[in-house]
Design an enzyme around this catalytic site. Sequence first.
Site, mmCIF file in Angstrom:
data_model
loop_
_atom_site.group_PDB
_atom_site.id
_atom_site.type_symbol
_atom_site.label_atom_id
_atom_site.label_comp_id
_atom_site.label_asym_id
_atom_site.label_seq_id
_atom_site.Cartn_x
_atom_site.Cartn_y
_atom_site.Cartn_z
ATOM 1 N N SER A 122 -7.281 4.767 9.254
ATOM 2 C CA SER A 122 -7.974 4.663 7.972
ATOM 3 C C SER A 122 -7.283 3.627 7.078
ATOM 4 C CB SER A 122 -7.973 6.056 7.310
ATOM 5 O OG SER A 122 -8.267 5.980 5.959
ATOM 6 N N ARG A 172 -13.636 13.823 6.652
ATOM 7 C CA ARG A 172 -12.314 14.440 6.891
ATOM 8 C C ARG A 172 -11.863 15.246 5.682
ATOM 9 N NH1 ARG A 172 -8.796 9.630 7.529
ATOM 10 N NH2 ARG A 172 -7.097 11.119 7.737
ATOM 11 N N ASP A 178 -14.757 3.749 7.580
ATOM 12 C CA ASP A 178 -13.680 4.548 6.989
ATOM 13 C C ASP A 178 -14.212 5.379 5.826
ATOM 14 O OD1 ASP A 178 -10.890 5.394 6.502
ATOM 15 O OD2 ASP A 178 -11.222 4.321 4.633
ATOM 16 N N HIS A 222 0.840 -1.205 0.000
ATOM 17 C CA HIS A 222 0.000 0.000 0.000
ATOM 18 C C HIS A 222 0.871 1.249 0.000
ATOM 19 C CE1 HIS A 222 -3.575 2.399 0.875
ATOM 20 N NE2 HIS A 222 -2.772 3.128 1.622
ATOM 21 N N LYS A 260 -8.508 -0.663 6.427
ATOM 22 C CA LYS A 260 -8.774 -1.221 5.096
ATOM 23 C C LYS A 260 -7.843 -2.398 4.808
ATOM 24 C CE LYS A 260 -8.414 2.848 3.094
ATOM 25 N NZ LYS A 260 -8.765 4.230 3.216
HETATM 26 N N1 URA Z 1 -5.155 7.293 2.561
HETATM 27 C C1 URA Z 1 -6.159 6.708 3.258
HETATM 28 O O1 URA Z 1 -6.661 5.661 2.881
HETATM 29 N N2 URA Z 1 -6.589 7.306 4.379
HETATM 30 C C2 URA Z 1 -6.085 8.464 4.846
HETATM 31 O O2 URA Z 1 -6.521 8.951 5.867
HETATM 32 C C3 URA Z 1 -5.035 9.073 4.102
HETATM 33 C C4 URA Z 1 -4.582 8.452 2.967
#
Ligand code: URA
Length: 433
Positions: free
Chosen positions: A183, A168, A161, A82, A187
């Site tokens: 966040s 946000r 999220d 990621h 995931k």
């Molecule tokens: N990427 C994400 O998935 N979440 C965040 O808060 C910032 C970047």
Amino acid sequence: MNMEEIIRIKRDGGVLTPSELKYFVHGYVAGEIPDYQASALLMAIYFQKLTGTETAELTGLMRYSGDTVDLSEIPGTKVDKHSTGGVGDKTTLIVAPIAAALGVPVAKMSGRGLGFTGGTIDKLEAIPGFKIILSPEEFIEQVKSIGVAVIGQSGNLTPADKKIYALRDVTATIENKSLIAASIMSKKLAAGNDAIVLDVKCGKGAFMKTLEDARALSELMVEIGDYAGKKTVAVISDMNRPLGYAVGNSLEVREAIEVLKGKGPDDIRELSIKLAGIMAYLGGKSASEEEGCSLAEYALNSGQALDKFREFIKAQGGNQDVCDDFELLPLGDKKAEVYAREKGYVCEIDGERIGFASQHTGAGRKTKEDSVDLGAGILLNKKVGDAVFKGDIIATAFGNDVNKVKSAGNEVLKAYSICDKKPEKTELIKEII
Ligand code: URA
């Protein structure tokens, strides 16, 4: 328990209990807590921060707020990768086939681009015919048969999220390390892999502007991953400059294919080898990270990774001939060349500005609902350290809308700094945690 009290506790610097966090997350997902109270809490968190325990608790609540993926049917150690979001970052297109060629199963869910950052799913959609939606059964079957599948997020994964991130995004509360860590990790954990390699971007074109912040975010995410029983490694990489020469979906696919052919820009190649090497190590295919990197380099140079990429494109319905004929990829027919105004050396390229310029061409989104021009983007002709003469083409903006392309060209010019002296070379990979 009520929201007003929870907001007050955090506003005054207190620590929220697991049940208070649960009250917020469950209530917000259920639509029982209004956006204005959720926003107030997020802003209180932004200023007062969360402790490590609160962050871990919030991550767990978000991870289990919806469906989770079960990859247990796929044999082997499944390793995810990621990136925290960068400009010109096409490494997933390279790293996934390298890892799969080395025998590491890659069952990956990726996102779309938003704001100045790009997303893997948009890039894959630039390949004619490529399907980014597979049923859960097709997804698992594909990984079992060819070792790799990359799809868009489907199902009801981490709805908490989704809702909190969207809020946000419009309340200036993205840039908080605990919220970012919760966040991302919610995931990643919901996606069901056994190990995770995080590419944490650091610099002007990233959420984390300094090494110190990138390090703190990395440590937090690695701790959360380890605590959840997933081997997690973070690579901190420089995002003070865009990665490679291409920014924008189809342009980035071309560049990724160049790297898979053993060519391409050094920075993308270096980062891809490092990330894939760590994936090989975590996936049990090498005795050390170093050995993993050597294997990754071999997979690139021998063409094994390119063969796997072709197989992957074909499996998801795409036209694998794009690997041999770039004309099959979309490219906008309008272009604006950007010329150097003075002689010297390129000493800086502001990644964030280039990201926004690419968005202006039509390659990126301002809101989640926007569609993207897959053939739009920016090609950098000159990179940091290159000598330029007045009048040289330093970059080219592409797209299908002449006004957008021109305005992007003006933005690109502002991203370049030209100095008299050649700048010192800086490390691309800053730290591994
Ligand atoms: N990427 C994400 O998935 N979440 C965040 O808060 C910032 C970047």
